[in-house]
Design a protein around this motif. Structure first.
Motif, PDB file in Angstrom:
ATOM      1  N   ALA A   4      53.287  75.850  34.150  1.00  0.00           N
ATOM      2  CA  ALA A   4      54.313  74.805  34.075  1.00  0.00           C
ATOM      3  C   ALA A   4      53.752  73.459  34.526  1.00  0.00           C
ATOM      4  O   ALA A   4      53.997  72.424  33.892  1.00  0.00           O
ATOM      5  CB  ALA A   4      55.520  75.192  34.927  1.00  0.00           C
ATOM      6  N   LEU A   5      52.993  73.466  35.623  1.00  0.00           N
ATOM      7  CA  LEU A   5      52.406  72.211  36.100  1.00  0.00           C
ATOM      8  C   LEU A   5      51.386  71.658  35.106  1.00  0.00           C
ATOM      9  O   LEU A   5      51.328  70.453  34.864  1.00  0.00           O
ATOM     10  CB  LEU A   5      51.752  72.419  37.469  1.00  0.00           C
ATOM     11  N   PHE A  57      52.681  81.438  36.355  1.00  0.00           N
ATOM     12  CA  PHE A  57      53.725  80.677  35.676  1.00  0.00           C
ATOM     13  C   PHE A  57      53.871  79.285  36.263  1.00  0.00           C
ATOM     14  O   PHE A  57      54.080  78.312  35.547  1.00  0.00           O
ATOM     15  CB  PHE A  57      55.061  81.419  35.716  1.00  0.00           C
ATOM     16  N   THR A  58      53.748  79.165  37.564  1.00  0.00           N
ATOM     17  CA  THR A  58      53.825  77.854  38.206  1.00  0.00           C
ATOM     18  C   THR A  58      52.669  76.971  37.738  1.00  0.00           C
ATOM     19  O   THR A  58      52.854  75.801  37.405  1.00  0.00           O
ATOM     20  CB  THR A  58      53.797  78.004  39.745  1.00  0.00           C
ATOM     21  N   GLY A  59      51.454  77.525  37.684  1.00  0.00           N
ATOM     22  CA  GLY A  59      50.289  76.774  37.206  1.00  0.00           C
ATOM     23  C   GLY A  59      50.447  76.354  35.763  1.00  0.00           C
ATOM     24  O   GLY A  59      50.116  75.229  35.381  1.00  0.00           O
ATOM     25  N   ARG A 108      51.228  87.174  41.802  1.00  0.00           N
ATOM     26  CA  ARG A 108      50.243  86.652  40.833  1.00  0.00           C
ATOM     27  C   ARG A 108      50.935  86.066  39.613  1.00  0.00           C
ATOM     28  O   ARG A 108      50.554  85.022  39.110  1.00  0.00           O
ATOM     29  CB  ARG A 108      49.266  87.757  40.416  1.00  0.00           C
ATOM     30  N   ARG A 109      52.002  86.743  39.155  1.00  0.00           N
ATOM     31  CA  ARG A 109      52.736  86.232  37.992  1.00  0.00           C
ATOM     32  C   ARG A 109      53.427  84.912  38.321  1.00  0.00           C
ATOM     33  O   ARG A 109      53.410  83.988  37.522  1.00  0.00           O
ATOM     34  CB  ARG A 109      53.746  87.251  37.491  1.00  0.00           C
ATOM     35  N   GLN A 110      54.034  84.825  39.484  1.00  0.00           N
ATOM     36  CA  GLN A 110      54.687  83.585  39.883  1.00  0.00           C
ATOM     37  C   GLN A 110      53.664  82.453  39.972  1.00  0.00           C
ATOM     38  O   GLN A 110      53.922  81.332  39.535  1.00  0.00           O
ATOM     39  CB  GLN A 110      55.398  83.762  41.236  1.00  0.00           C
ATOM     40  N   PHE A 111      52.507  82.752  40.524  1.00  0.00           N
ATOM     41  CA  PHE A 111      51.447  81.757  40.636  1.00  0.00           C
ATOM     42  C   PHE A 111      50.996  81.295  39.252  1.00  0.00           C
ATOM     43  O   PHE A 111      50.850  80.102  38.990  1.00  0.00           O
ATOM     44  CB  PHE A 111      50.259  82.327  41.424  1.00  0.00           C
TER      45      PHE A 111
END
Length: 171
Positions: A20-21, A16-18, A11-14
């Protein structure tokens, strides 16, 4: 076979990716690559409202929120305030579009000062035969404004009902 990722980490990776995008999408093209200054700037249209060929003026637009229509037939007494006293300038009746037929102030009459619009909402609702409790909560609504810069156009959208009203400075 892939190693399972713990749910909390995924969930954290998701997230952070969102993030950044989303940030990249908001940056102007090439700003990140060029190192451009992305500091917030004031609004560009901070001066008087200029309408091609339309002189500065004071206009009004009255809307009946109880019936959901323009306040056709609403009487407004317009006055200049001086030393706390109202000096009547004119009375208008709002047209089918919810506006006065002519600006309240325009040309030489458009001068800096304090003004009052007195909306006769009690009479308006009585004329519309609105089914309201008696006695009426609002009978007359005063709207007081100050004109400071006569180079600016001022438009007053006014919304009212039997129990409340609101207005703002428009352009």
């Amino acid at each position: 076979m892939a190693t399972p990722v713990p749910a909390g980490l995924a969930r954290r990776q998701f997230a952070f990716t969102g993030l950044a995008l989303g940030t990249a999408a908001l940056l102007p093209r090439g700003a990140a690559a060029q190192g451009a200054d992305t500091a917030p700037r004031p609004a560009q249209a901070s001066g008087p409202i200029l309408l091609h060929g339309v002189s500065p003026r004071l206009t009004v637009h009255a809307l009946d929120t109880f019936h959901g229509t323009a306040a056709t037939g609403l009487r407004i007494d317009f006055a200049r305030l001086s030393d706390g006293q109202a000096q009547p300038l004119r009375s208008i009746v709002v047209n089918a579009n919810g506006r006065s037929d002519e600006p309240l102030l325009v040309g030489d009459s458009y001068q800096a000062g304090d003004y009052e619009l007195l909306l006769h909402v009690g009479d308006y609702f009585a004329a519309r035969q609105a089914r309201l409790p008696a006695p009426a909560f609002l009978t007359q609504v005063p709207v007081r404004i100050r004109v400071v810069n006569v180079a600016e156009r001022i438009h007053l959208p006014i919304q009212f009902g039997p129990w409340s009203y609101t207005y703002s400075r428009g352009s």
